[in-house]
Each structure stands twice: as C-alpha cells, then as structure tokens.
Design an enzyme around this catalytic site. Structure first.
Site, PDB file in Angstrom:
ATOM      1  N   GLY A  51      -2.756  14.978 -16.992  1.00 45.88           N
ATOM      2  CA  GLY A  51      -3.643  16.078 -17.328  1.00 45.88           C
ATOM      3  C   GLY A  51      -2.831  17.348 -17.481  1.00 45.88           C
ATOM      4  O   GLY A  51      -1.634  17.386 -17.163  1.00 45.88           O
ATOM      5  N   TYR A  52      -3.486  18.390 -17.932  1.00 47.75           N
ATOM      6  CA  TYR A  52      -2.810  19.651 -18.212  1.00 47.75           C
ATOM      7  C   TYR A  52      -3.416  20.777 -17.384  1.00 47.75           C
ATOM      8  O   TYR A  52      -4.617  21.022 -17.445  1.00 47.75           O
ATOM      9  CB  TYR A  52      -2.874  19.966 -19.713  1.00 47.75           C
ATOM     10  CG  TYR A  52      -2.017  19.012 -20.483  1.00 47.75           C
ATOM     11  CD1 TYR A  52      -0.685  19.308 -20.732  1.00 47.75           C
ATOM     12  CD2 TYR A  52      -2.502  17.773 -20.886  1.00 47.75           C
ATOM     13  CE1 TYR A  52       0.131  18.404 -21.385  1.00 47.75           C
ATOM     14  CE2 TYR A  52      -1.693  16.867 -21.536  1.00 47.75           C
ATOM     15  CZ  TYR A  52      -0.380  17.186 -21.782  1.00 47.75           C
ATOM     16  OH  TYR A  52       0.435  16.285 -22.418  1.00 47.75           O
ATOM     17  N   LEU A  53      -2.547  21.439 -16.619  1.00 49.91           N
ATOM     18  CA  LEU A  53      -2.948  22.647 -15.908  1.00 49.91           C
ATOM     19  C   LEU A  53      -3.011  23.809 -16.890  1.00 49.91           C
ATOM     20  O   LEU A  53      -3.764  24.752 -16.698  1.00 49.91           O
ATOM     21  CB  LEU A  53      -1.958  22.964 -14.782  1.00 49.91           C
ATOM     22  CG  LEU A  53      -1.950  21.941 -13.641  1.00 49.91           C
ATOM     23  CD1 LEU A  53      -0.721  22.120 -12.776  1.00 49.91           C
ATOM     24  CD2 LEU A  53      -3.222  22.065 -12.817  1.00 49.91           C
TER      25      LEU A  53
END
Length: 157
Positions: free
Chosen positions: A30-32
């Site tokens: 996932g991407y912060l």
C-alpha cells in the site's frame, strides 16, 4: 549505496514465464503517499516487511531515486492499515534471462488480469534479451505504476 533505480517495464503476452521462473513471492503493498514526485510504499513480501521511498521518474520513465529499508512484518502490517485506499496484491515470479532477472507481477483483486514484467538495468542504454513472452513496452506510462494501479485499478480501464 546506490539510490538510483533504472528499469524498463513490459506487458506479458502469455504464461510461458511461469515454467521458466526459479522463484515466486506473494506481495501485498500500500501507499502512505502516492504523489507524482514521491511515493512512500509499505510492502509485505512473504513474511518480511519493507518501507520504500521512490522519487519522480526521469522524462523517459526509466530512472528514479529509490530507497528501501527492511522493517518487521508487524510494523508493515500496522502501516498497511493507515495507507491510502487500494492495496495491491500480486504474485511476483523471478525469471533468469542471461545475466538479467525479470520480475513478472501477476496481479490479483481489482488488478486481476494484468501481468507486467520489469527488468532492472545498470544503465539506460544497456542491451538485454527479450524473451518470447514479453509484450509491448510500457516504461514511463504512469497508469502502470503500482502507485497508480492502487488509485485506478485495471478493472476500471
């Protein structure tokens, strides 16, 4: 430590790469932050966690800054819980081809049906062999970046 990543990306024509692969890994990421100028990624690959920061690509889309640090899987799991929506799930196959190794990602979930191969190079002009299962080049096409697939998955194309 070299923080420059040089890679080219291709679509895959068929599943012949599977019989040529020497390893595969399950990946959830996932991407912060998935901003164009920088992406901050959290990844769990098998039973290990990673935090990765990638910079903006050059004009050709082949080269960009990359920094990665191994982190405990428990921390990666917690960070995945606060990521932007659109977690990516895929199986990565490793395929040796002469002196290079292709990483072939078979996507699941909202990106099911998409198969992309990447090859890392030591220079932008490095010569490499293209296996028969390798399709059209998509290097630099932003919609194929994992950070973008999390926002606009393959099922919506």
């Amino acid at each position: 430590m070299n923080y420059k990543e040089i890679e080219r990306k291709f679509l895959v024509n068929n599943l012949d790469f599977i019989k040529e692969s020497f390893d595969n890994n399950r990946i959830e990421q996932g991407y912060l932050n998935s901003h164009k100028q920088r992406a901050v990624r959290v990844r769990i690959k098998n039973e290990q966690g990673y935090l990765t920061i990638k910079g903006e690509s050059n004009q050709a889309g082949t080269t960009r800054f990359e920094w990665e640090k191994e982190i405990p899987v428990s921390e990666a799991t917690q960070l995945l819980g606060i990521c932007e929506s659109g977690v990516i799930r895929k199986t990565r196959y490793l395929v040796k081809n002469n002196q290079h190794t292709y990483e072939v990602d078979v996507f699941d979930g909202d990106n099911k049906g998409l198969i992309v191969a990447e090859i890392e190079l030591s220079s932008e002009n490095e010569i490499f062999t293209k296996p028969s299962w390798l399709g059209d080049e998509v290097t630099g096409q932003v919609k194929y970046y994992n950070s973008q697939l999390s926002k606009n998955p393959f099922k919506n194309w």
